[in-house]
Motif scaffolding. Structure first.
Motif, mmCIF file in Angstrom:
data_model
loop_
_atom_site.group_PDB
_atom_site.id
_atom_site.type_symbol
_atom_site.label_atom_id
_atom_site.label_comp_id
_atom_site.label_asym_id
_atom_site.label_seq_id
_atom_site.Cartn_x
_atom_site.Cartn_y
_atom_site.Cartn_z
ATOM 1 N N VAL A 1 0.842 -1.203 0.000
ATOM 2 C CA VAL A 1 0.000 0.000 0.000
ATOM 3 C C VAL A 1 0.875 1.250 0.000
ATOM 4 C CG1 VAL A 1 -1.665 1.347 1.346
ATOM 5 C CG2 VAL A 1 -1.962 -1.126 1.105
ATOM 6 N N SER B 1 -7.990 -8.594 -0.390
ATOM 7 C CA SER B 1 -7.597 -8.221 0.974
ATOM 8 C C SER B 1 -8.794 -7.801 1.812
ATOM 9 C CB SER B 1 -6.596 -7.062 0.939
ATOM 10 O OG SER B 1 -5.456 -7.388 0.178
ATOM 11 N N LEU C 1 -10.504 -5.297 4.081
ATOM 12 C CA LEU C 1 -10.359 -3.853 3.907
ATOM 13 C C LEU C 1 -9.766 -3.160 5.126
ATOM 14 C CD1 LEU C 1 -10.969 -1.990 1.571
ATOM 15 C CD2 LEU C 1 -13.141 -1.455 2.626
ATOM 16 N N TYR D 1 -7.027 -4.881 -3.674
ATOM 17 C CA TYR D 1 -8.327 -4.631 -3.044
ATOM 18 C C TYR D 1 -9.225 -5.863 -3.105
ATOM 19 C CZ TYR D 1 -12.895 -2.508 -2.202
ATOM 20 O OH TYR D 1 -14.140 -2.218 -1.704
ATOM 21 N N ASN D 2 -9.168 -6.572 -4.215
ATOM 22 C CA ASN D 2 -10.094 -7.689 -4.433
ATOM 23 C C ASN D 2 -9.829 -8.893 -3.535
ATOM 24 O OD1 ASN D 2 -11.622 -6.359 -6.348
ATOM 25 N ND2 ASN D 2 -10.371 -7.064 -8.066
ATOM 26 N N VAL E 1 -3.645 -1.935 -7.672
ATOM 27 C CA VAL E 1 -4.482 -1.613 -6.514
ATOM 28 C C VAL E 1 -5.779 -2.417 -6.544
ATOM 29 C CG1 VAL E 1 -5.796 0.221 -5.367
ATOM 30 C CG2 VAL E 1 -3.476 0.678 -6.187
ATOM 31 N N SER E 2 -6.367 -2.569 -7.724
ATOM 32 C CA SER E 2 -7.606 -3.360 -7.840
ATOM 33 C C SER E 2 -7.373 -4.798 -7.407
ATOM 34 C CB SER E 2 -8.117 -3.331 -9.288
ATOM 35 O OG SER E 2 -8.542 -2.041 -9.629
ATOM 36 N N ARG F 1 -7.235 3.267 -2.833
ATOM 37 C CA ARG F 1 -8.223 3.048 -3.896
ATOM 38 C C ARG F 1 -8.868 4.369 -4.314
ATOM 39 N NH1 ARG F 1 -14.090 0.585 -2.727
ATOM 40 N NH2 ARG F 1 -14.715 -0.165 -4.801
ATOM 41 N N LEU G 1 -5.891 0.963 2.678
ATOM 42 C CA LEU G 1 -6.135 0.395 1.351
ATOM 43 C C LEU G 1 -7.283 1.120 0.660
ATOM 44 C CD1 LEU G 1 -5.699 -1.661 -0.872
ATOM 45 C CD2 LEU G 1 -7.022 -3.326 0.456
ATOM 46 N N SER G 2 -8.323 1.449 1.424
ATOM 47 C CA SER G 2 -9.458 2.161 0.842
ATOM 48 C C SER G 2 -9.056 3.567 0.397
ATOM 49 C CB SER G 2 -10.598 2.236 1.855
ATOM 50 O OG SER G 2 -11.772 2.723 1.250
#
Length: 523
Positions: free
Chosen positions: A439, A484, A486, A481-482, A477-478, A494, A490-491
């Motif tokens: 991140v 992990s 949250l 995110y998919n 990043v996608s 994004r 990370l958010s």
């Protein structure tokens, strides 16, 4: 599932003034304010200069303030919005005084400062910590309101709209907001909070760049989650860089040297002491921020220096220390005596003029979703914000949004049919990240790219390269995110990716230089 009547996302001047208004008029309405850090942490808190409002009607008038705002915005403003905000300003200012905000006075009248782009002294202020004082007063009022609940460390992940309904065919003109998915950081639990009306007041996105005057929370969250819900977002190419942030060798949040310092007589100099603003604009240090920031950027690129100097040595020391005690003490803590040496300054990302499209009532393109403040494209600022108009925008649009929200609440014509089909948050099959290195790495990559290629001065070639690099970062990043579980970090990453993509795409669509947008290929 938690239910409230009104969900307010953000605890700055926009969110708090909106909530207080509804609380006073509709005492039986349940209002919930969620904020991702401490309840007092917001862009409002760091506003130094003050609030632009016409109070001296002998020397100033509404038309002058309107003209200054449109001139600074390079004519891209909505003139009806500008007129509305300027003429409403005294009423909204008087309200926050009644709520307990204190402003400096001289001889029984409000002391008025002047900043770049203003033709008259009209900036009311509380020393050089105006935003801090306004935040204090509004928070105290909100805490004393029995129907307002403030939840710190509650991070909004996404809005609840039909785009979360599996298999639902979306009509972009008929999207409804029903609340939000919210991460309770203390309990490490994602809650589904539903509301009849939701207000987005999340501030700016300064941390899309390496250096910014914004606090660490300014990661463009509101703009990103509205865009993901197919809300309309525009004018993202217009990013204002404040000309004078205190130079530091470290990336991140830089300390702001208020424009009011130049308004009181400070002069810009090269590192070796030569004046230069006369080469760029007849108003010199009091030109609008886009002009001053580009001038400093050009001087630094020409000389190879890392900063320029702000010269306060000829200013009245007693007056300076009274008006700017916070700035003076910060300089001393960095080993700089403003009355003996130049203050080293650089431009830094400061304010986003674009954002969520709203009308005069603060209504977005999504039904029952309002937005106020820096996260919006209200039509007030055009291509470049006039100094000290931002706090004013929050108050006026917060007022209008509250009035419209109260009308909707009293009509009580809300349809929650689609809400039943929106699922609870599902983390099955996801894993907790055992380290934050990815991140941090991707965030730095994004900020470096934006600072190098999509900054004060842009070009077609730079923007095209930025587009390619952004695509690579976005894919990484996608993927992260998919799989992990949250986290706020990370958010936020994004959201920064979403916001930077909008800035790049809308910069590529621009074919002329306007206000804060400058492409050297169009010069």
């Amino acid at each position: 599932m938690i239910k409230t009547d009104v969900l307010v996302i953000g605890s700055g001047i926009s969110g708090l003034s909106y909530a207080i208004k509804i609380s006073e008029k509709l005492p039986d309405t349940k209002i919930m304010i969620v904020t991702k850090a401490d309840e007092d942490e917001s862009n409002t808190k760091y506003a130094q200069g003050g609030l632009a409002v016409v109070t001296d009607f002998q020397n100033d008038n509404f038309q002058k303030h309107i003209d200054d705002t449109i001139r600074a915005g390079d004519g891209e403003n909505d003139p009806d919005v500008v007129k509305m905000v300027v003429e409403e300003a005294p009423k909204r200012f008087n309200e926050i005084v009644e709520w307990g905000a204190k402003f400096d006075q001289e001889n029984g009248k409000f002391a008025l400062g002047r900043e770049g782009g203003h033709t008259e002294n009209r900036i009311v202020h509380h020393k050089d910590i105006t935003g801090f004082e306004i935040e204090r007063a509004l928070l105290e009022t909100a805490r004393n309101s029995p129907n307002i609940e403030i939840l710190p460390y509650h991070y909004v992940i996404d809005l609840l709209t039909q785009h979360h309904v599996p298999g639902k065919e979306l009509d972009p003109e008929n999207i409804h907001c029903y609340g939000a998915y919210i991460l309770d950081e203390k309990q490490k639990q994602i809650k589904k909070i539903t509301a009849k009306i939701t207000l987005v007041a999340t501030g700016g996105a300064g941390h899309v760049y390496k250096n910014t005057t914004n606090p660490i929370i300014a990661t463009g969250d509101g703009i990103a989650f509205v865009a993901r819900a197919y809300g309309k977002v525009s004018n993202m190419q217009y990013y204002q860089f404040h000309p004078t942030a205190l130079y530091s060798k470290l990336d991140g949040m830089l300390f702001l040297i208020s424009e009011a310092v130049r308004g009181d007589g400070a002069k810009l100099r090269t590192k070796n002491g030569k004046p230069f603003m006369q080469k760029y604009d007849p108003r010199e240090e009091l030109a609008s921020r886009d002009i001053v920031a580009r001038a400093i950027d050009n001087e630094m690129k020409t000389s190879g220096d890392e900063y320029v100097g702000l010269d306060c040595r000829e200013m009245d020391k007693e007056k300076f220390m009274k008006h700017f005690p916070n700035i003076y003490n910060k300089c001393l803590s960095e080993g700089i005596d403003p009355f003996k040496q130049l203050i080293p300054v650089v431009p830094a990302a400061h304010y986003l003029m674009g954002g969520i499209n709203i009308d005069k009532d603060g209504q977005s393109s999504i039904r029952n979703l309002f937005a106020v403040g820096e996260c919006t494209n209200s039509g007030l600022h055009g291509a470049n914000r006039l100094a000290s108009n931002s706090l004013l925008e929050g108050l006026v649009f917060g007022h209008n949004a509250a009035l419209k929200s109260m009308t909707l609440l009293e009509e009580n014509n809300f349809n929650f049919d689609d809400l039943k089909a929106i699922p609870e948050w599902n983390e099955d099959g996801m894993k907790i990240m055992d380290e934050m290195v990815l991140v941090t790495y991707l965030r730095k990559q994004l900020q470096e790219m934006m600072s190098d290629l999509v900054s004060i001065v842009r070009s077609n070639e730079r923007l095209k390269i930025a587009k390619k690099k952004h695509q690579d970062i976005s894919e990484a990043v996608s993927e992260l995110y998919n799989y992990s579980i949250l986290s706020p970090q990370l958010s936020e990453l994004r959201n920064l990716v979403s916001v930077s993509g909008l800035i790049i795409d809308q910069s590529l669509e621009m074919k002329q230089n306007k206000g804060a947008f400058y492409n050297k290929d169009f010069a």
